[in-house]
Design a protein around this motif. Structure first.
Motif, mmCIF file in Angstrom:
data_model
loop_
_atom_site.group_PDB
_atom_site.id
_atom_site.type_symbol
_atom_site.label_atom_id
_atom_site.label_comp_id
_atom_site.label_asym_id
_atom_site.label_seq_id
_atom_site.Cartn_x
_atom_site.Cartn_y
_atom_site.Cartn_z
ATOM 1 N N HIS A 84 0.852 -1.187 0.000
ATOM 2 C CA HIS A 84 0.000 0.000 0.000
ATOM 3 C C HIS A 84 0.884 1.232 0.000
ATOM 4 N N PRO A 85 0.283 2.386 -0.264
ATOM 5 C CA PRO A 85 1.086 3.605 -0.160
ATOM 6 C C PRO A 85 1.573 3.770 1.275
ATOM 7 N N LEU A 86 2.655 4.510 1.454
ATOM 8 C CA LEU A 86 3.151 4.684 2.816
ATOM 9 C C LEU A 86 2.124 5.428 3.664
ATOM 10 N N LEU A 87 1.532 6.452 3.068
ATOM 11 C CA LEU A 87 0.508 7.219 3.794
ATOM 12 C C LEU A 87 -0.728 7.363 2.919
ATOM 13 N N GLU A 88 -1.863 7.115 3.517
ATOM 14 C CA GLU A 88 -3.106 7.265 2.772
ATOM 15 C C GLU A 88 -4.113 8.029 3.632
ATOM 16 N N VAL A 89 -4.630 9.090 3.065
ATOM 17 C CA VAL A 89 -5.652 9.895 3.737
ATOM 18 C C VAL A 89 -6.952 9.669 2.975
ATOM 19 N N ARG A 90 -7.963 9.168 3.685
ATOM 20 C CA ARG A 90 -9.205 8.831 2.996
ATOM 21 C C ARG A 90 -10.368 9.627 3.551
ATOM 22 N N ASP A 91 -10.929 10.477 2.710
ATOM 23 C CA ASP A 91 -12.194 11.128 3.041
ATOM 24 C C ASP A 91 -12.126 11.871 4.381
ATOM 25 N N LEU A 92 -11.018 12.521 4.622
ATOM 26 C CA LEU A 92 -10.775 13.157 5.922
ATOM 27 C C LEU A 92 -11.567 14.463 6.044
ATOM 28 N N SER A 95 -13.932 20.023 11.119
ATOM 29 C CA SER A 95 -14.543 21.355 11.218
ATOM 30 C C SER A 95 -14.151 21.999 12.531
ATOM 31 N N PHE A 96 -14.027 23.313 12.491
ATOM 32 C CA PHE A 96 -13.853 24.108 13.715
ATOM 33 C C PHE A 96 -15.103 24.975 13.822
ATOM 34 N N GLY A 97 -16.007 24.633 14.722
ATOM 35 C CA GLY A 97 -17.296 25.343 14.771
ATOM 36 C C GLY A 97 -17.986 25.185 13.425
ATOM 37 N N GLY A 98 -18.349 26.312 12.827
ATOM 38 C CA GLY A 98 -19.047 26.240 11.539
ATOM 39 C C GLY A 98 -18.109 26.182 10.342
ATOM 40 N N LEU A 99 -16.793 26.248 10.614
ATOM 41 C CA LEU A 99 -15.838 26.289 9.491
ATOM 42 C C LEU A 99 -15.306 24.896 9.187
ATOM 43 N N ARG A 100 -15.511 24.435 7.963
ATOM 44 C CA ARG A 100 -14.973 23.127 7.579
ATOM 45 C C ARG A 100 -13.577 23.334 7.001
ATOM 46 N N ALA A 101 -12.572 23.076 7.834
ATOM 47 C CA ALA A 101 -11.178 23.322 7.420
ATOM 48 C C ALA A 101 -10.689 22.248 6.459
ATOM 49 N N VAL A 102 -11.095 21.001 6.703
ATOM 50 C CA VAL A 102 -10.743 19.886 5.815
ATOM 51 C C VAL A 102 -12.043 19.189 5.451
ATOM 52 N N ASP A 103 -12.244 19.029 4.139
ATOM 53 C CA ASP A 103 -13.575 18.657 3.656
ATOM 54 C C ASP A 103 -13.491 17.421 2.748
ATOM 55 N N HIS A 104 -13.666 16.249 3.320
ATOM 56 C CA HIS A 104 -13.621 14.996 2.546
ATOM 57 C C HIS A 104 -12.361 14.934 1.665
ATOM 58 N N CYS A 105 -11.250 15.139 2.299
ATOM 59 C CA CYS A 105 -9.969 15.199 1.569
ATOM 60 C C CYS A 105 -9.332 13.805 1.498
ATOM 61 N N SER A 106 -8.903 13.429 0.319
ATOM 62 C CA SER A 106 -8.229 12.132 0.126
ATOM 63 C C SER A 106 -6.979 12.318 -0.720
ATOM 64 N N PHE A 107 -5.900 11.683 -0.299
ATOM 65 C CA PHE A 107 -4.695 11.618 -1.138
ATOM 66 C C PHE A 107 -3.773 10.535 -0.590
ATOM 67 N N GLN A 108 -2.753 10.237 -1.380
ATOM 68 C CA GLN A 108 -1.791 9.215 -0.975
ATOM 69 C C GLN A 108 -0.378 9.758 -1.110
ATOM 70 N N VAL A 109 0.499 9.233 -0.282
ATOM 71 C CA VAL A 109 1.922 9.559 -0.416
ATOM 72 C C VAL A 109 2.666 8.244 -0.637
ATOM 73 N N GLU A 110 3.313 8.138 -1.781
ATOM 74 C CA GLU A 110 4.038 6.912 -2.110
ATOM 75 C C GLU A 110 5.409 6.922 -1.450
ATOM 76 N N ARG A 111 5.878 5.722 -1.148
ATOM 77 C CA ARG A 111 7.203 5.575 -0.530
ATOM 78 C C ARG A 111 8.305 6.190 -1.392
#
Ligand SMILES: Nc1ncnc2c1ncn2[C@@H]1O[C@H](COP(=O)(O)OP(=O)(O)OP(=O)(O)O)[C@@H](O)[C@H]1O
Length: 342
Positions: A84-92, A95-111
Motif C-alpha cells: 500500500h502507499p506509505l501514507l493514505e488519507v481517505r475522506d478526511l 470542522s472548527f465550529g461552523g468552518l470546515r477546514a478539511v472537507d472529505h480530503c483524500s490523497f496518498q503519499v508513495e514511498r
C-alpha cells in the motif's frame, strides 16, 4: 530461495533463509530495492553475510532476490504485490465550529517520494498535518500509515511508528544546548528512571553513549557541529529548522512531514535544507510530505505535487502538470503561483 539457482556457493542454512525471508517481507512493505540496504536490519545482514560467505555483494544479492528469482517473485505477489502507499488519507474531514477546514480530503503519499502539499492560505494544509500526526482528532475519515489506521492515535504513538513532523515555527528547547535537544529525542531512555541510574548504571551510560554518538553524527550530517553547545534559542531561523530536522532524524523516521521548511530561512541555509531533504530521500529512503509556499522550491524539489483548496484536494500530479492546471491557477487567483507559471 536463491539457492535454487543451482550454485552450491549460494546455499543458505534454513534459519538464515527464514531470516532473509522475514526481512524481505518487511522490505517489500517498505518499498523497492533502492532503499533496501538502508532498511535492512543488522541481523538479516549478518544472516546474508553468513549465507553467502561474502561471495556476492549484499545489494546484488538482494536485487537478485527481489527482482529475478522465481521464489522471490512469489514473495512479490503475496507480499509486495499487496503493498500500500506509505501514507493514505481517505475522506478526511475536520470542522472548527461552523468552518470546515478539511472537507472529505483524500490523497496518498508513495514511498520514497518528496511529495509537495500546496494551496492558498487557509486551504487546510496545516490542519491535515495536525490530523495525520494526531495533534487533533478527525471528525471522520481514515489515516493509514503503511496500511495501519493511525487516525485515533496520540502524537507520541504516531511518532513511534516512524512518522515525524516539523512545525511552521520551530519548537526547540531554547534553554538547552543543540546537542541536548537531540539527546532528548529517543523515547523510553533508561536514565529517565532514577533506579536505573543506581541499579544499572552501566546500561544507562551505554545507552547515553549510543545516543550521543548518533546525535553527533546527525549534527555533522546537518553541518551543525559548530553550534552543538550553543543554546538552541540563540540559533538563526534556518539553523532552528535544521535542528528540527535533526530531531526528526534521531528517531529514524520513515516519513517526515515538513511544514514550510523554507519560511524565514536565508538562501544559503535554504540550499542546505533542500540538499539534506534530497540526500535523505535518496540515500536513506526517507519519504517526505512538505507544505511550502516557496513555489520555486516546490517545483524543483517535489514530485508529485498535491494541491489543496477549501479543504479538498484540487489537483495532483507532476510539477509541470500542476503548474499549468487551470483550476490550480484560478485557486491562486493570479498570485505568486501564476507569477512562477509565467
Ligand atoms: N484550531 C483552529 N480553530 C479554528 N479555526 C482553525 C483552527 N485551525 C485552523 N483553523 C482554520 O481552518 C482553516 C484552514 O487552516 P490551515 O491552517 O489548515 O490552512 P493552511 O492551508 O495551512 O493555511 P496557511 O498556508 O496560511 O498556513 C483556516 O480558515 C483556519 O483559520
Amino acid at each position: 530461495m536463491i539457492a535454487r539457482r543451482g550454485n552450491p556457493a549460494y546455499r543458505i542454512r534454513p534459519i538464515d533463509l527464514f531470516r532473509i525471508y522475514r526481512e524481505l517481507c518487511a522490505f517489500g512493505r517498505r518499498g523497492g530495492c533502492d532503499t533496501l540496504k538502508h532498511h535492512f536490519e543488522p541481523t538479516a545482514l549478518g544472516a546474508l553475510r553468513k549465507g553467502y560467505a561474502g561471495r556476492v555483494p549484499i545489494v546484488e544479492i538482494l536485487q537478485e532476490a527481489s527482482v529475478t528469482d522465481s521464489t522471490a517473485s512469489s514473495l512479490s505477489e503475496t507480499d509486495v504485490g499487496q503493498r500500500h502507499p506509505l501514507l493514505e488519507v481517505r475522506d478526511l474531514t475536520k470542522s472548527f465550529g461552523g468552518l470546515r477546514a478539511v472537507d472529505h480530503c483524500s490523497f496518498q503519499v508513495e514511498r520514497g517520494t518528496i511529495t509537495g502539499l500546496i494551496g492558498p492560505n487557509g486551504a487546510g494544509k496545516t490542519t491535515v498535518f495536525n490530523l495525520i500526526t494526531g495533534f487533533i482528532p478527525p471528525d471522520s475519515g481514515r489515516i493509514l500509515l503503511d496500511g495501519e489506521d493511525i487516525g485515533h492515535l496520540r502524537p507520541d504513538q504516531v511518532f513511534s511508528r516512524g512518522l515525524s513532523r516539523t512545525f511552521q515555527i520551530p519548537r526547540e528547547h531554547g534553554t538547552m544546548s543543540v546537542l541536548e535537544n537531540l539527546m532528548l529525542v529517543p523515547a523510553g531512555q533508561s536514565g529517565e528512571y532514577w533506579w536505573n541510574a543506581l541499579l544499572r548504571p552501566g546500561r544507562v551510560w551505554a545507552e547515553e553513549a549510543r545516543h550521543l554518538a548518533k546525535a553527533r553524527e546527525v549534527l555533522e550530517y546537518l553541518q551543525l557541529t559548530h553550534v552543538q553547545h550553543e543554546y538552541a534559542a540563540n540559533l538563526s531561523g534556518g539553523q532552528k529548522k535544521l535542528l528540527e530536522m535533526g530531531r526528526m532524524l534521531m528517531a529514524d523516521p520513515q516519513l517526515i512531514l515538513l511544514d514550510e521548511p523554507a519560511a524565514g530561512v536565508n538562501r544559503t541555509l535554504l540550499q542546505s535544507i533542500i540538499g539534506n531533504i534530497q540526500t535523505l530521500s535518496r540515500e536513506r529512503g526517507i519519504t517526505f510530505l512538505l507544505i511550502e509556499h516557496d513555489m520555486n522550491m516546490v517545483m524543483s524539489l517535489c514530485d508529485p505535487v498535491i494541491v489543496m483548496s477549501e479543504g479538498r484536494k484540487l489537483a495532483e500530479g507532476a510539477p509541470d502538470a500542476v503548474r499549468n492546471d487551470r483550476a490550480v491557477l484560478e485557486a491562486y487567483l493570479g498570485g505568486q503561483y501564476a507569477a512562477v507559471a509565467g
